[in-house]
Design a protein around this motif. Structure first.
Motif, PDB file in Angstrom:
ATOM      1  N   LEU A 124      24.344  46.839  51.531  1.00  0.00           N
ATOM      2  CA  LEU A 124      23.980  47.819  50.484  1.00  0.00           C
ATOM      3  C   LEU A 124      23.683  47.140  49.230  1.00  0.00           C
ATOM      4  O   LEU A 124      23.084  47.228  48.125  1.00  0.00           O
ATOM      5  N   SER A 125      24.519  45.857  49.001  1.00  0.00           N
ATOM      6  CA  SER A 125      24.423  44.861  47.745  1.00  0.00           C
ATOM      7  C   SER A 125      22.905  44.629  47.570  1.00  0.00           C
ATOM      8  O   SER A 125      22.202  44.645  46.375  1.00  0.00           O
ATOM      9  N   LYS A 126      22.302  44.160  48.818  1.00  0.00           N
ATOM     10  CA  LYS A 126      20.739  43.895  48.629  1.00  0.00           C
ATOM     11  C   LYS A 126      19.927  44.897  48.506  1.00  0.00           C
ATOM     12  O   LYS A 126      18.943  44.906  47.933  1.00  0.00           O
ATOM     13  N   PRO A 167      32.360  40.063  50.973  1.00  0.00           N
ATOM     14  CA  PRO A 167      31.631  41.037  51.425  1.00  0.00           C
ATOM     15  C   PRO A 167      32.374  42.214  52.085  1.00  0.00           C
ATOM     16  O   PRO A 167      32.350  42.408  53.368  1.00  0.00           O
ATOM     17  N   GLY A 168      33.325  42.723  51.183  1.00  0.00           N
ATOM     18  CA  GLY A 168      33.948  43.731  51.758  1.00  0.00           C
ATOM     19  C   GLY A 168      34.448  44.816  50.783  1.00  0.00           C
ATOM     20  O   GLY A 168      33.972  44.853  49.679  1.00  0.00           O
ATOM     21  N   PHE A 169      35.131  46.152  51.184  1.00  0.00           N
ATOM     22  CA  PHE A 169      35.078  47.335  50.312  1.00  0.00           C
ATOM     23  C   PHE A 169      35.746  46.941  48.898  1.00  0.00           C
ATOM     24  O   PHE A 169      35.235  47.259  47.801  1.00  0.00           O
ATOM     25  N   THR A 170      36.915  46.055  49.073  1.00  0.00           N
ATOM     26  CA  THR A 170      37.756  45.884  47.907  1.00  0.00           C
ATOM     27  C   THR A 170      36.825  45.216  46.847  1.00  0.00           C
ATOM     28  O   THR A 170      36.724  45.535  45.583  1.00  0.00           O
ATOM     29  N   ASN A 171      35.971  43.914  47.107  1.00  0.00           N
ATOM     30  CA  ASN A 171      35.295  43.270  46.266  1.00  0.00           C
ATOM     31  C   ASN A 171      33.774  44.039  45.652  1.00  0.00           C
ATOM     32  O   ASN A 171      33.695  44.107  44.625  1.00  0.00           O
ATOM     33  N   PHE A 172      33.548  44.778  46.527  1.00  0.00           N
ATOM     34  CA  PHE A 172      32.194  45.784  46.488  1.00  0.00           C
ATOM     35  C   PHE A 172      32.847  46.496  45.307  1.00  0.00           C
ATOM     36  O   PHE A 172      31.967  46.835  44.339  1.00  0.00           O
ATOM     37  N   LYS A 173      33.938  47.306  45.136  1.00  0.00           N
ATOM     38  CA  LYS A 173      34.062  48.289  44.551  1.00  0.00           C
ATOM     39  C   LYS A 173      34.524  47.638  43.036  1.00  0.00           C
ATOM     40  O   LYS A 173      34.274  48.316  41.969  1.00  0.00           O
ATOM     41  N   ARG A 174      35.071  46.485  43.036  1.00  0.00           N
ATOM     42  CA  ARG A 174      35.437  45.790  41.999  1.00  0.00           C
ATOM     43  C   ARG A 174      34.019  45.343  41.201  1.00  0.00           C
ATOM     44  O   ARG A 174      33.783  45.331  39.801  1.00  0.00           O
ATOM     45  N   VAL A 175      32.949  44.928  42.093  1.00  0.00           N
ATOM     46  CA  VAL A 175      31.845  44.414  41.424  1.00  0.00           C
ATOM     47  C   VAL A 175      31.070  45.636  40.933  1.00  0.00           C
ATOM     48  O   VAL A 175      30.319  45.423  39.858  1.00  0.00           O
ATOM     49  N   GLY A 202      31.529  49.049  41.295  1.00  0.00           N
ATOM     50  CA  GLY A 202      32.358  50.329  41.048  1.00  0.00           C
ATOM     51  C   GLY A 202      32.156  51.072  42.146  1.00  0.00           C
ATOM     52  O   GLY A 202      31.876  50.681  43.441  1.00  0.00           O
ATOM     53  N   GLY A 203      32.761  52.389  42.148  1.00  0.00           N
ATOM     54  CA  GLY A 203      33.103  53.249  43.539  1.00  0.00           C
ATOM     55  C   GLY A 203      32.110  54.147  43.776  1.00  0.00           C
ATOM     56  O   GLY A 203      32.153  54.547  45.069  1.00  0.00           O
ATOM     57  N   LYS A 204      30.836  54.025  43.185  1.00  0.00           N
ATOM     58  CA  LYS A 204      29.733  54.919  43.680  1.00  0.00           C
ATOM     59  C   LYS A 204      29.425  54.735  45.185  1.00  0.00           C
ATOM     60  O   LYS A 204      29.236  55.649  46.109  1.00  0.00           O
ATOM     61  N   TRP A 205      29.098  53.385  45.342  1.00  0.00           N
ATOM     62  CA  TRP A 205      28.630  53.039  46.835  1.00  0.00           C
ATOM     63  C   TRP A 205      29.710  52.412  47.713  1.00  0.00           C
ATOM     64  O   TRP A 205      29.499  52.286  48.720  1.00  0.00           O
ATOM     65  N   ALA A 206      30.840  52.056  46.942  1.00  0.00           N
ATOM     66  CA  ALA A 206      31.889  51.363  47.728  1.00  0.00           C
ATOM     67  C   ALA A 206      32.368  52.228  48.609  1.00  0.00           C
ATOM     68  O   ALA A 206      32.840  51.579  49.840  1.00  0.00           O
ATOM     69  N   TRP A 207      32.480  53.658  48.655  1.00  0.00           N
ATOM     70  CA  TRP A 207      33.009  54.374  49.808  1.00  0.00           C
ATOM     71  C   TRP A 207      32.059  54.528  50.712  1.00  0.00           C
ATOM     72  O   TRP A 207      32.720  54.656  51.990  1.00  0.00           O
ATOM     73  N   LEU A 208      30.861  54.326  50.500  1.00  0.00           N
ATOM     74  CA  LEU A 208      30.018  54.155  51.606  1.00  0.00           C
ATOM     75  C   LEU A 208      30.438  53.228  52.447  1.00  0.00           C
ATOM     76  O   LEU A 208      30.054  53.152  53.819  1.00  0.00           O
ATOM     77  N   VAL A 209      30.453  51.840  51.919  1.00  0.00           N
ATOM     78  CA  VAL A 209      30.889  50.608  52.423  1.00  0.00           C
ATOM     79  C   VAL A 209      31.946  50.800  53.580  1.00  0.00           C
ATOM     80  O   VAL A 209      32.150  50.582  54.635  1.00  0.00           O
ATOM     81  N   MET A 210      33.015  51.656  52.923  1.00  0.00           N
ATOM     82  CA  MET A 210      34.127  51.970  53.435  1.00  0.00           C
ATOM     83  C   MET A 210      33.836  52.814  54.671  1.00  0.00           C
ATOM     84  O   MET A 210      34.486  52.517  55.913  1.00  0.00           O
ATOM     85  N   VAL A 211      33.015  53.900  54.541  1.00  0.00           N
ATOM     86  CA  VAL A 211      32.753  54.619  55.863  1.00  0.00           C
ATOM     87  C   VAL A 211      32.243  53.893  56.980  1.00  0.00           C
ATOM     88  O   VAL A 211      32.407  54.312  58.076  1.00  0.00           O
ATOM     89  N   PHE A 225      44.822  46.233  42.420  1.00  0.00           N
ATOM     90  CA  PHE A 225      43.539  47.123  42.778  1.00  0.00           C
ATOM     91  C   PHE A 225      43.986  48.850  42.408  1.00  0.00           C
ATOM     92  O   PHE A 225      45.049  49.082  42.692  1.00  0.00           O
ATOM     93  N   SER A 226      42.943  49.259  41.981  1.00  0.00           N
ATOM     94  CA  SER A 226      43.252  50.978  42.008  1.00  0.00           C
ATOM     95  C   SER A 226      41.924  51.744  42.734  1.00  0.00           C
ATOM     96  O   SER A 226      40.828  51.189  42.349  1.00  0.00           O
ATOM     97  N   PHE A 227      42.383  52.723  43.288  1.00  0.00           N
ATOM     98  CA  PHE A 227      41.330  53.405  44.071  1.00  0.00           C
ATOM     99  C   PHE A 227      40.682  54.352  43.061  1.00  0.00           C
ATOM    100  O   PHE A 227      39.503  54.611  43.274  1.00  0.00           O
ATOM    101  N   PHE A 228      41.117  54.786  41.952  1.00  0.00           N
ATOM    102  CA  PHE A 228      40.651  55.551  41.006  1.00  0.00           C
ATOM    103  C   PHE A 228      40.121  54.935  39.883  1.00  0.00           C
ATOM    104  O   PHE A 228      39.387  55.718  38.992  1.00  0.00           O
ATOM    105  N   LYS A 229      40.464  53.749  39.466  1.00  0.00           N
ATOM    106  CA  LYS A 229      39.851  52.969  38.199  1.00  0.00           C
ATOM    107  C   LYS A 229      38.548  52.539  38.716  1.00  0.00           C
ATOM    108  O   LYS A 229      38.269  51.711  39.639  1.00  0.00           O
ATOM    109  N   LYS A 230      37.650  52.623  37.497  1.00  0.00           N
ATOM    110  CA  LYS A 230      36.218  52.381  37.820  1.00  0.00           C
ATOM    111  C   LYS A 230      36.318  50.709  37.438  1.00  0.00           C
ATOM    112  O   LYS A 230      36.753  50.103  36.634  1.00  0.00           O
TER     113      LYS A 230
END
Length: 216
Positions: free
Chosen positions: A26-28, A45-53, A55-64, A211-216
């Motif tokens: 997804l990053s590519k 290349p994981g959910f936590t770092n993807f969300k930090r870099v 934001g959460g818009k696509w990070a949740w898809l990474v998790m799923v 880390f926060s699930f709700f912080k952008k």
């Protein structure tokens, strides 16, 4: 089919499928850069770092997607190991648990050291977390409870994930799980801890990011 062949197919499939990393893809695809080398975040290349870099818009898809690939592996091979046992006079529940623990370990190795990306992958938490529920639902409940407890109090994702997965072999031992399954799940947990060695260093120095699930 011989049991050794089933183990070979299960191990190879788990390694290859779990090695497909949605954070890298997804990053590519979306941001036209590789999250491992973009110079932002930790490079993991994981959910936590993807969300930090990003934001959460696509990070949740990474998790799923990370959870989904593991759920599919556990469901398919858990059924195959159980069916093999039932058809060959073995203990279906016991062989299923051993088979799932084996697939869990091979999936962890595939996710951490994927052949698709030059053996540079993630840390394997979501893969392990999904597998724990298939090993024993009680271990899944405990791991999830520990994850939530530490994530919403101290807010260190790395600490929460390590403690959550380390609880799995302990719970299997308490509930008289298969000895081989306990050993395999312990190896998978220790591999995940090893992959967090840099996080452990930062935790000891008080430099780990919260880390926060709700912080952008």
């Amino acid at each position: 089919m011989k049991l050794t062949i089933l183990y070979f197919i299960a191990g190879l499939t788990a390694y290859l499928v779990a090695g497909v990393n949605p954070a890298i893809l997804l990053s590519k695809l979306i941001y036209h850069e590789d999250i491992r080398t973009c110079g932002k975040g930790s490079g993991n290349p994981g959910f936590t770092n993807f969300k930090r870099v990003y934001g959460g818009k696509w990070a949740w898809l990474v998790m799923v997607l990370d959870i989904g690939k593991c759920v599919a592996l556990m469901a398919v091979f858990g059924t195959l190991f159980k069916s093999y046992a039932a058809n060959n006079g073995l203990d279906p529940k016991g062989l299923r648990q051993i088979g799932i623990a084996y697939v869990m370990l091979m999936a962890s190795i595939g996710h951490d050291f994927p052949v698709w990306y030059g053996f540079k992958g993630g840390k394997g938490f979501l893969v392990n977390m999904a597998a724990v529920w298939f090993l024993d639902w009680r271990a899944g409940v405990m791991a999830f409870a520990i994850l939530c407890l530490f994530l919403f109090t101290v807010k260190y994702m790395s600490l929460a994930t390590m403690l959550a997965i380390l609880s799995c072999p302990v719970m299997l031992l308490i509930h008289h799980g298969e000895p081989i399954a306990i050993v395999l799940s312990l190896i998978a947990a220790l591999l995940m801890v090893y992959r967090h060695k840099e996080n452990i260093g930062r935790l000891m120095k008080g430099e780990e990011s919260k880390f926060s699930f709700f912080k952008k």
